[in-house]
Design a protein around this motif. Structure first.
Motif, PDB file in Angstrom:
ATOM      1  N   UNK A 101       0.851  -1.186   0.000  1.00 58.05           N
ATOM      2  CA  UNK A 101       0.000   0.000   0.000  1.00 58.05           C
ATOM      3  C   UNK A 101       0.889   1.239   0.000  1.00 58.05           C
ATOM      4  N   UNK A 102       0.639   2.143  -0.920  1.00 62.69           N
ATOM      5  CA  UNK A 102       1.327   3.434  -1.002  1.00 62.69           C
ATOM      6  C   UNK A 102       0.301   4.503  -0.607  1.00 62.69           C
ATOM      7  N   UNK A 103       0.553   5.189   0.489  1.00 68.42           N
ATOM      8  CA  UNK A 103      -0.423   6.169   0.960  1.00 68.42           C
ATOM      9  C   UNK A 103      -0.495   7.411   0.086  1.00 68.42           C
ATOM     10  N   UNK A 104       0.573   7.684  -0.668  1.00 71.55           N
ATOM     11  CA  UNK A 104       0.591   8.903  -1.468  1.00 71.55           C
ATOM     12  C   UNK A 104       1.105  10.112  -0.705  1.00 71.55           C
ATOM     13  N   UNK A 105       1.803   9.883   0.407  1.00 69.23           N
ATOM     14  CA  UNK A 105       2.400  11.006   1.147  1.00 69.23           C
ATOM     15  C   UNK A 105       3.375  11.759   0.251  1.00 69.23           C
ATOM     16  N   UNK A 106       4.229  11.026  -0.456  1.00 70.70           N
ATOM     17  CA  UNK A 106       5.000  11.579  -1.576  1.00 70.70           C
ATOM     18  C   UNK A 106       4.383  10.996  -2.836  1.00 70.70           C
ATOM     19  N   UNK A 107       4.124  11.839  -3.814  1.00 72.29           N
ATOM     20  CA  UNK A 107       3.281  11.369  -4.916  1.00 72.29           C
ATOM     21  C   UNK A 107       3.738  11.803  -6.298  1.00 72.29           C
ATOM     22  N   UNK A 108       4.601  12.820  -6.423  1.00 77.49           N
ATOM     23  CA  UNK A 108       4.953  13.236  -7.785  1.00 77.49           C
ATOM     24  C   UNK A 108       6.043  12.322  -8.345  1.00 77.49           C
ATOM     25  N   UNK A 109       6.328  12.454  -9.621  1.00 80.38           N
ATOM     26  CA  UNK A 109       7.253  11.538 -10.289  1.00 80.38           C
ATOM     27  C   UNK A 109       8.634  11.549  -9.662  1.00 80.38           C
ATOM     28  N   UNK A 110       9.160  12.751  -9.328  1.00 84.98           N
ATOM     29  CA  UNK A 110      10.515  12.857  -8.811  1.00 84.98           C
ATOM     30  C   UNK A 110      10.650  12.310  -7.395  1.00 84.98           C
ATOM     31  N   UNK A 111       9.548  12.256  -6.642  1.00 90.11           N
ATOM     32  CA  UNK A 111       9.607  11.800  -5.257  1.00 90.11           C
ATOM     33  C   UNK A 111       9.039  10.405  -5.066  1.00 90.11           C
ATOM     34  N   UNK A 112       8.431   9.846  -6.109  1.00 95.43           N
ATOM     35  CA  UNK A 112       7.784   8.548  -5.939  1.00 95.43           C
ATOM     36  C   UNK A 112       8.006   7.634  -7.147  1.00 95.43           C
ATOM     37  N   UNK A 113       7.443   7.985  -8.274  1.00 91.05           N
ATOM     38  CA  UNK A 113       7.428   7.072  -9.418  1.00 91.05           C
ATOM     39  C   UNK A 113       8.827   6.649  -9.849  1.00 91.05           C
ATOM     40  N   UNK A 114       9.756   7.594  -9.898  1.00 92.66           N
ATOM     41  CA  UNK A 114      11.106   7.264 -10.362  1.00 92.66           C
ATOM     42  C   UNK A 114      11.803   6.319  -9.396  1.00 92.66           C
ATOM     43  N   UNK A 115      11.434   6.366  -8.109  1.00 89.23           N
ATOM     44  CA  UNK A 115      12.058   5.471  -7.130  1.00 89.23           C
ATOM     45  C   UNK A 115      11.570   4.034  -7.322  1.00 89.23           C
ATOM     46  N   UNK A 116      10.300   3.865  -7.657  1.00 88.90           N
ATOM     47  CA  UNK A 116       9.814   2.525  -7.959  1.00 88.90           C
ATOM     48  C   UNK A 116      10.564   1.942  -9.147  1.00 88.90           C
ATOM     49  N   UNK A 117      10.827   2.778 -10.150  1.00 84.54           N
ATOM     50  CA  UNK A 117      11.557   2.324 -11.334  1.00 84.54           C
ATOM     51  C   UNK A 117      13.003   1.986 -10.978  1.00 84.54           C
ATOM     52  N   UNK A 118      13.686   2.898 -10.294  1.00 81.41           N
ATOM     53  CA  UNK A 118      15.102   2.690  -9.979  1.00 81.41           C
ATOM     54  C   UNK A 118      15.319   1.513  -9.035  1.00 81.41           C
TER      55      UNK A 118
END
Length: 391
Positions: free
Chosen positions: A34-51
């Protein structure tokens, strides 16, 4: 066995990724992220899932930014619904952010056992929101996974039973070792036109650093003075960007020829940037750990830290917020007198393996009717020289 893993902010992602890799070795365990969305933009969230090579979360709550109270309350309502539907046997939380607190509290109210990764960390400074979260979360737990012996001692002083405390090491280091080869190939130095060991990195986002105009202004002046001696790269956190705008300071460093301002960087780029820097000036807990493992001198803009092992044996020096102390410590490094440290005990890339094995033992002890075995294919990383930069 069903485990609900809860994350929400950038530091959480590095901590949960190696645990999820280990859980995949156990088909007897059903789990969700579960991701609460506390950090939610690409630079703070999405790119970390990818990396970090993580699949998208099973559930995204989209809580977003707001005050501590409102954000935690929104999370509590939504996490309670998730737990009532999924009915986990264990809720696993990591770190010390609001998502950590909300996950532990929601589970405790529903009488679901809680496991806390990074339990027992203490700065003993209750002005830090993270310290309040740490204290509260450790009131609700069944399993306490610690990064150091000091953290375990902190828990024992609050009468936590010995059998619930598990010294497993640091999962942040697991992520660092896992990403080292890909981080080594990051083009970030070429992109920013930097030479190894010929620049410093600055990060600031902590309330004590950026929420007071006078303090933030003084820190910007200090950075400008340092930049007269060495080029500086400053990835600017969204919170810091907001405060710079609020205080009318957004252009203070923009035109300095020796300062490069960037948006927040992904994990691989930032790891490469850290590893090749001469030193780091930061208020980040995670960076205190990373620099100790990488052998990079770290000057921390705090008077205390919940990670004392990075100061006692690592490369970290607490310099606070005063200009004179910061400059004195930085000039010592520039004069070739940087602090030399060593990697703390059990920071060996195997923390997640120990965590999952401890969870399996706990399950087997409390559910003898459904015992399952340890995985023979669990990841066994061998720590080596991390990014080929420090000897």
């Amino acid at each position: 066995m069903k485990i609900l893993n809860i994350v929400g902010a950038r530091p959480n992602f590095m901590k949960i990724a190696p645990i999820l890799r280990q859980l995949r070795h156990y088909p007897e365990i059903d789990w969700q992220l579960v991701h609460t969305g506390q950090h939610y933009d690409d630079n703070m969230s999405k790119i970390f899932f990818k990396d970090l090579e993580m699949l998208p979360p099973d559930i995204f709550l989209g809580v977003g930014s707001c005050s501590h109270a409102e954000q935690t309350a929104r999370m509590l309502v939504k996490l309670e619904q998730v737990m009532q539907e999924y009915k986990p046997d264990l809720v696993l939380v990591v770190g010390d952010v609001n998502s950590t607190l909300a996950g532990a509290l929601a589970a405790a109210k529903l009488n679901i056992p809680v496991a806390h990764v990074e339990a027992g960390l203490r700065s003993f400074d209750r002005s830090m929101p993270e310290e309040i979260n740490r204290l509260c979360v450790d009131c609700f737990c069944e399993l306490f996974f610690t990064t150091s012996r000091t953290a375990g001692d902190n828990l024992r002083r609050t009468h936590i039973p010995e059998e619930k405390i598990h010294f497993v090491g640091n999962v942040m280091v697991d992520s660092l070792y896992h990403a080292r080869d890909r981080a080594f190939n990051s083009p970030i130095l070429e992109k920013l036109q930097l030479q190894p060991q010929q620049y410093a990195v600055v990060t600031m986002h902590h309330p004590s650093s950026v929420d007071n105009r006078e303090v933030l202004s003084s820190l910007l002046d200090t950075i400008a003075i340092l930049a007269e001696q060495i080029p500086i790269v400053f990835p600017v956190h969204p919170r810091t960007t907001s405060r710079l705008q609020d205080f009318g300071l957004q252009n203070r460093l923009s035109f300095h020829p020796q300062i490069t301002l960037t948006s927040p960087l992904g994990y691989l780029d930032f790891l490469k940037l850290l590893s090749a820097s001469q030193f780091v000036l930061t208020d980040s807990s995670g960076i205190q750990e990373d620099t100790t493992v990488l052998g990079v001198p770290c000057l921390t803009l705090l008077e205390n830290t919940e990670r004392p092992e990075t100061v006692i044996g690592g490369t970290n020096v607490l310099v606070g917020l005063g200009r004179d102390r910061i400059l004195e410590a930085a000039f010592r490094i520039l004069d070739g007198k940087a602090k030399v440290g060593c990697i703390p005990e059990l920071w060996d890339g195997k923390a997640a393996q120990r965590i999952v094995e401890a969870i399996v033992k706990w399950w087997n002890a409390s559910h003898p009717q459904s015992v399952f075995n340890f995985s023979s294919s669990a990841q066994q990383p061998t720590p080596v020289e991390v990014l080929g930069v420090r000897s």
